[in-house]
Design a protein around this motif. Structure first.
Motif, PDB file in Angstrom:
ATOM      1  N   SER A 187       0.825  -1.207   0.000  1.00  0.00           N
ATOM      2  CA  SER A 187       0.000   0.000   0.000  1.00  0.00           C
ATOM      3  C   SER A 187       0.855   1.250   0.000  1.00  0.00           C
ATOM      4  O   SER A 187       0.544   2.233  -0.681  1.00  0.00           O
ATOM      5  CB  SER A 187      -0.899   0.020   1.233  1.00  0.00           C
ATOM      6  N   SER A 188       1.941   1.219   0.777  1.00  0.00           N
ATOM      7  CA  SER A 188       2.763   2.418   0.901  1.00  0.00           C
ATOM      8  C   SER A 188       3.510   2.714  -0.390  1.00  0.00           C
ATOM      9  O   SER A 188       3.702   3.882  -0.742  1.00  0.00           O
ATOM     10  CB  SER A 188       3.757   2.241   2.041  1.00  0.00           C
ATOM     11  N   VAL A 189       3.936   1.649  -1.091  1.00  0.00           N
ATOM     12  CA  VAL A 189       4.607   1.872  -2.369  1.00  0.00           C
ATOM     13  C   VAL A 189       3.635   2.521  -3.351  1.00  0.00           C
ATOM     14  O   VAL A 189       3.988   3.458  -4.077  1.00  0.00           O
ATOM     15  CB  VAL A 189       5.174   0.542  -2.920  1.00  0.00           C
ATOM     16  N   VAL A 190       2.385   2.036  -3.356  1.00  0.00           N
ATOM     17  CA  VAL A 190       1.387   2.660  -4.234  1.00  0.00           C
ATOM     18  C   VAL A 190       1.134   4.100  -3.788  1.00  0.00           C
ATOM     19  O   VAL A 190       1.003   5.006  -4.615  1.00  0.00           O
ATOM     20  CB  VAL A 190       0.081   1.838  -4.229  1.00  0.00           C
ATOM     21  N   GLY A 191       1.106   4.332  -2.458  1.00  0.00           N
ATOM     22  CA  GLY A 191       0.905   5.690  -1.962  1.00  0.00           C
ATOM     23  C   GLY A 191       2.039   6.621  -2.348  1.00  0.00           C
ATOM     24  O   GLY A 191       1.836   7.798  -2.622  1.00  0.00           O
ATOM     25  N   LYS A 192       3.237   6.066  -2.385  1.00  0.00           N
ATOM     26  CA  LYS A 192       4.419   6.871  -2.702  1.00  0.00           C
ATOM     27  C   LYS A 192       4.554   7.126  -4.202  1.00  0.00           C
ATOM     28  O   LYS A 192       4.817   8.237  -4.636  1.00  0.00           O
ATOM     29  CB  LYS A 192       5.655   6.124  -2.185  1.00  0.00           C
ATOM     30  N   ARG A 193       4.378   6.051  -4.996  1.00  0.00           N
ATOM     31  CA  ARG A 193       4.616   6.165  -6.439  1.00  0.00           C
ATOM     32  C   ARG A 193       3.335   6.243  -7.253  1.00  0.00           C
ATOM     33  O   ARG A 193       3.384   6.541  -8.440  1.00  0.00           O
ATOM     34  CB  ARG A 193       5.387   4.933  -6.931  1.00  0.00           C
ATOM     35  N   GLY A 194       2.214   5.884  -6.661  1.00  0.00           N
ATOM     36  CA  GLY A 194       0.986   5.819  -7.422  1.00  0.00           C
ATOM     37  C   GLY A 194       0.961   4.597  -8.325  1.00  0.00           C
ATOM     38  O   GLY A 194       1.934   3.829  -8.378  1.00  0.00           O
ATOM     39  N   GLN A 195      -0.154   4.402  -9.013  1.00  0.00           N
ATOM     40  CA  GLN A 195      -0.300   3.279  -9.945  1.00  0.00           C
ATOM     41  C   GLN A 195      -0.968   3.867 -11.184  1.00  0.00           C
ATOM     42  O   GLN A 195      -2.184   3.803 -11.342  1.00  0.00           O
ATOM     43  CB  GLN A 195      -1.165   2.192  -9.292  1.00  0.00           C
ATOM     44  N   PRO A 196      -0.150   4.477 -12.071  1.00  0.00           N
ATOM     45  CA  PRO A 196      -0.731   5.263 -13.162  1.00  0.00           C
ATOM     46  C   PRO A 196      -1.663   4.463 -14.056  1.00  0.00           C
ATOM     47  O   PRO A 196      -2.619   5.017 -14.593  1.00  0.00           O
ATOM     48  CB  PRO A 196       0.496   5.754 -13.946  1.00  0.00           C
ATOM     49  N   GLU A 197      -1.382   3.130 -14.198  1.00  0.00           N
ATOM     50  CA  GLU A 197      -2.232   2.319 -15.060  1.00  0.00           C
ATOM     51  C   GLU A 197      -3.687   2.328 -14.584  1.00  0.00           C
ATOM     52  O   GLU A 197      -4.607   2.127 -15.359  1.00  0.00           O
ATOM     53  CB  GLU A 197      -1.745   0.861 -15.090  1.00  0.00           C
ATOM     54  N   LEU A 198      -3.883   2.505 -13.279  1.00  0.00           N
ATOM     55  CA  LEU A 198      -5.242   2.461 -12.725  1.00  0.00           C
ATOM     56  C   LEU A 198      -5.717   3.846 -12.304  1.00  0.00           C
ATOM     57  O   LEU A 198      -6.721   3.965 -11.618  1.00  0.00           O
ATOM     58  CB  LEU A 198      -5.272   1.515 -11.517  1.00  0.00           C
ATOM     59  N   GLN A 199      -4.964   4.872 -12.678  1.00  0.00           N
ATOM     60  CA  GLN A 199      -5.289   6.243 -12.270  1.00  0.00           C
ATOM     61  C   GLN A 199      -5.322   6.416 -10.748  1.00  0.00           C
ATOM     62  O   GLN A 199      -6.147   7.156 -10.230  1.00  0.00           O
ATOM     63  CB  GLN A 199      -6.636   6.684 -12.864  1.00  0.00           C
ATOM     64  N   TRP A 200      -4.457   5.695 -10.056  1.00  0.00           N
ATOM     65  CA  TRP A 200      -4.310   5.932  -8.627  1.00  0.00           C
ATOM     66  C   TRP A 200      -3.120   6.871  -8.460  1.00  0.00           C
ATOM     67  O   TRP A 200      -1.993   6.530  -8.813  1.00  0.00           O
ATOM     68  CB  TRP A 200      -4.057   4.626  -7.869  1.00  0.00           C
ATOM     69  N   MET A 201      -3.375   8.032  -7.907  1.00  0.00           N
ATOM     70  CA  MET A 201      -2.329   9.048  -7.819  1.00  0.00           C
ATOM     71  C   MET A 201      -1.530   8.897  -6.530  1.00  0.00           C
ATOM     72  O   MET A 201      -2.076   8.498  -5.494  1.00  0.00           O
ATOM     73  CB  MET A 201      -2.966  10.446  -7.843  1.00  0.00           C
ATOM     74  N   PRO A 202      -0.235   9.241  -6.567  1.00  0.00           N
ATOM     75  CA  PRO A 202       0.549   9.224  -5.316  1.00  0.00           C
ATOM     76  C   PRO A 202       0.036  10.299  -4.356  1.00  0.00           C
ATOM     77  O   PRO A 202      -0.438  11.345  -4.777  1.00  0.00           O
ATOM     78  CB  PRO A 202       1.966   9.523  -5.787  1.00  0.00           C
ATOM     79  N   VAL A 203       0.111  10.004  -3.058  1.00  0.00           N
ATOM     80  CA  VAL A 203      -0.388  10.957  -2.062  1.00  0.00           C
ATOM     81  C   VAL A 203       0.722  11.514  -1.175  1.00  0.00           C
ATOM     82  O   VAL A 203       0.478  12.407  -0.376  1.00  0.00           O
ATOM     83  CB  VAL A 203      -1.458  10.294  -1.162  1.00  0.00           C
ATOM     84  N   CYS A 204       1.951  10.966  -1.335  1.00  0.00           N
ATOM     85  CA  CYS A 204       3.013  11.399  -0.433  1.00  0.00           C
ATOM     86  C   CYS A 204       3.511  12.798  -0.750  1.00  0.00           C
ATOM     87  O   CYS A 204       4.133  13.438   0.097  1.00  0.00           O
ATOM     88  CB  CYS A 204       4.178  10.414  -0.464  1.00  0.00           C
ATOM     89  N   GLY A 205       3.255  13.276  -1.979  1.00  0.00           N
ATOM     90  CA  GLY A 205       3.635  14.643  -2.297  1.00  0.00           C
ATOM     91  C   GLY A 205       2.881  15.634  -1.419  1.00  0.00           C
ATOM     92  O   GLY A 205       3.412  16.680  -1.048  1.00  0.00           O
ATOM     93  N   LEU A 206       1.653  15.303  -1.054  1.00  0.00           N
ATOM     94  CA  LEU A 206       0.844  16.205  -0.229  1.00  0.00           C
ATOM     95  C   LEU A 206       1.147  16.053   1.256  1.00  0.00           C
ATOM     96  O   LEU A 206       1.134  17.030   2.002  1.00  0.00           O
ATOM     97  CB  LEU A 206      -0.645  15.927  -0.464  1.00  0.00           C
ATOM     98  N   TYR A 207       1.369  14.804   1.679  1.00  0.00           N
ATOM     99  CA  TYR A 207       1.531  14.550   3.115  1.00  0.00           C
ATOM    100  C   TYR A 207       2.926  13.989   3.396  1.00  0.00           C
ATOM    101  O   TYR A 207       3.075  12.842   3.829  1.00  0.00           O
ATOM    102  CB  TYR A 207       0.463  13.566   3.602  1.00  0.00           C
ATOM    103  N   GLY A 208       3.943  14.793   3.149  1.00  0.00           N
ATOM    104  CA  GLY A 208       5.317  14.312   3.264  1.00  0.00           C
ATOM    105  C   GLY A 208       5.678  13.855   4.662  1.00  0.00           C
ATOM    106  O   GLY A 208       6.247  12.776   4.853  1.00  0.00           O
ATOM    107  N   ALA A 209       5.341  14.668   5.682  1.00  0.00           N
ATOM    108  CA  ALA A 209       5.726  14.332   7.049  1.00  0.00           C
ATOM    109  C   ALA A 209       5.044  13.036   7.500  1.00  0.00           C
ATOM    110  O   ALA A 209       5.663  12.177   8.133  1.00  0.00           O
ATOM    111  CB  ALA A 209       5.351  15.478   7.991  1.00  0.00           C
ATOM    112  N   PHE A 210       3.768  12.890   7.130  1.00  0.00           N
ATOM    113  CA  PHE A 210       3.041  11.673   7.502  1.00  0.00           C
ATOM    114  C   PHE A 210       3.671  10.450   6.835  1.00  0.00           C
ATOM    115  O   PHE A 210       3.838   9.405   7.472  1.00  0.00           O
ATOM    116  CB  PHE A 210       1.576  11.811   7.100  1.00  0.00           C
TER     117      PHE A 210
END
Lengths: 193, 193
Positions: free
Chosen positions: B116-139
């Motif tokens: 889950s964290s890898v997908v959160g960090k890098r996203g999964q462009p094939e499925l249009q899942w965007m990375p979220v770590c750019g917004l919540y870096g400290a978290f």
């Protein structure tokens, strides 16, 4: 039937189960694909779209090949029964380590793929990740069948890891009678089983 | 120092490690949060936004509590050393089963959270899942530290599972000398270790 013979039979049966189930899981997930057309734009769903499924196919494929090799080793050991056994401890240790690694690898790969598939099926609205199974129903069903086989292969690998731990660590028994805590079982455990 | 005593020391040390690392992982992931404001809209990132992190916190919290209970059992067993040992096999079997379950549960929960964290960090462009770590870096950094502790706790649990398999299955040795394949080790393995 003695304890050692029972363990051998269980080992061969479990290795066959791991081999067949892992190969089935890798084949089901690896060969599934579905093509859909959205306004003249053709899109194809494959397991490579999801990293966790790639990991699953790789781990289960490798586990199937490894199980085949181990079955060959078991057959060879049965054929040359009267041969030297000076390397018994080395063989038991390496078989034990590999079996443990396979069990943990299969469980980890299956858990990661299950996690990804649940997100694929239900989405993760908090992160704006949308479900994709509404679009690719047939592909999702295929992956679901593959995951069921993967879970079964993982459970067989866990049992196999326990059997191979048994095969290794019973070699270190015999000294159990020295201390009080082990004495209760070591005397009769090997015979009553 | 005898083989059995070494196993006891390793067991206690590994249980302490699992307890501390699992508690650390659960605390790091469970208490992390980050609030950001997007155009007067306040959004808060917490571990409950990602199902896999909830699973991680639950599994590692439970493992920490379980390890504490097992440490208490070890202490009690050391205190009443001279007591009856008729239940040694039952105790060894249940400790072995629980330790195996904890090791596999920690590995599976960690693998799912990592995925889950890898997908959160890098996203999964094939499925249009965007990375979220750019917004919540400290978290994301906090979760990363928690995951590192979780991986370490998982490895300690795996070693512990092997030690507890050793503690159980050596009780079934002693009959090893009957067959040729085990004879090479059972004679001297317990003494040379």
């Amino acid at each position: 039937m003695g304890l050692e013979r029972k363990a051998k039979v269980a080992e061969v049966a479990l290795r066959c189960a791991v081999c067949a189930l892992a190969a089935l899981a890798a084949a089901l997930v690896g060969t599934g694909s579905q093509t859909r057309t959205f306004f003249s734009l053709e899109k194809k769903a494959r397991f490579t779209d999801m990293k966790a499924l790639v990991l699953l196919v790789a781990a289960h494929g490798a586990a199937a090949v490894y199980s085949l090799l181990q079955l060959a080793r078991c057959a060879a050991a049965a054929a040359w029964k009267g041969g030297s056994n000076g390397g018994a401890a080395v063989v038991a240790w390496s078989v034990f380590s590999c079996d443990q690694a396979v069990a943990y690898a299969l469980m980890a790969a299956t858990a990661a793929a299950l996690q990804s598939s649940v997100v694929g099926k239900r989405g993760q609205p908090e992160l704006q990740w949308m479900p994709v199974c509404g679009l690719y129903g047939a592909f999702c069903r295929r992956v679901g069948e593959g995951l069921a086989a993967a879970v079964a292969a993982g459970l067989a690998a866990v049992l196999l890891a326990a059997v191979s731990a048994f095969n290794l660590f019973r070699l270190y028994g015999g000294g159990g009678g020295r201390k009080s805590s082990a004495g209760a079982v070591s005397g009769n455990g090997a015979n009553t089983w």
